[in-house]
Design an enzyme around this catalytic site. Structure first.
Site, short mmCIF file in Angstrom:
data_model
loop_
_atom_site.label_atom_id
_atom_site.label_comp_id
_atom_site.label_asym_id
_atom_site.label_seq_id
_atom_site.Cartn_x
_atom_site.Cartn_y
_atom_site.Cartn_z
N SER A 263 0.81 -1.22 0.00
CA SER A 263 0.00 0.00 0.00
C SER A 263 0.84 1.27 0.00
O SER A 263 0.33 2.34 -0.30
CB SER A 263 -0.97 0.02 1.18
OG SER A 263 -0.28 0.26 2.38
N LYS B 190 1.02 4.46 7.25
CA LYS B 190 0.25 5.27 6.29
C LYS B 190 0.63 6.74 6.44
O LYS B 190 1.25 7.14 7.42
CB LYS B 190 -1.27 5.15 6.55
CG LYS B 190 -1.84 3.76 6.36
CD LYS B 190 -1.96 3.37 4.91
CE LYS B 190 -2.61 2.03 4.70
NZ LYS B 190 -1.76 0.89 4.96
#
Length: 192
Positions: free
Chosen positions: A109, A146
């Site tokens: 990701s 993230k």
């Protein structure tokens, strides 16, 4: 107790003295506690010596390198393992700010900024973070890496891969803990 004995007498206690001081029935119980302290790198046990205990200074522990702690999801969050898997002989000062630990990335990701599956992510432990920084975040019991975007009582944890939607955290109903910020990546040989 060990430090106090060394300061008082100039030498560490025996296993029997530790057992007596801590109320254990046998020196074997003291030995098990010493082994646990050695695993945590608080002391070093010198084999074959009844007083073979050496208290490690913090800088001696750092000389072993950066600890690798569990795995971190770079995709769907996974439960982080809280134990040290190993140490890598990497100088923490190579990273700015200084790295405190490493986490193994699991998933793609964050690939668009060069954080790949299997990489070791160098992390500076802090909760002082700003929007736009790449963070290691714990959402309830899951850990992920993230890009942070805090908007009032809502936090968006953005992936750096268009195939992944942001993780939305409502701070009024969910717990979010920032474990640190990403300060570097060590690429493993798996990609070759």
């Amino acid at each position: 107790m060990i430090k106090a004995k060394i300061e008082d007498s100039g030498m560490p206690p025996t296993r029997a003295e530790i057992a007596r001081e801590l109320g254990f029935r046998s020196a074997n119980a003291a030995e098990e506690h010493l082994k646990a302290l050695a695993r945590k790198e608080v002391i070093e046990i010198v084999p074959g010596a009844s007083r073979g205990i050496r208290v490690l200074r913090h800088d001696e522990v750092e000389a072993k390198g950066l600890p690798l702690i569990g795995r971190v999801a770079a995709g769907e969050p996974i439960l982080a393992q809280e134990h040290v898997e190993t140490h890598y002989e990497v100088d923490p000062a190579l990273f700015k700010p200084r790295a405190d630990f490493l986490l193994r990335v699991n998933g793609m990701s964050m690939k668009d900024i060069g954080i790949m599956d299997g990489d070791l992510l160098a992390v500076h432990k802090t909760q002082d973070v700003h929007n736009g920084q790449v963070v290691v975040a714990r959402v309830d019991d899951d850990v992920t890496v993230k890009r942070l975007d805090k908007q009032g009582s809502q936090v968006l944890l953005h992936a750096e891969n268009e195939d992944f939607a942001p993780i939305v955290v409502d701070l009024t109903h969910q717990q979010l803990t920032i474990e640190g910020i990403a300060v570097g990546v060590i690429r493993t040989a798996d990609w070759m």
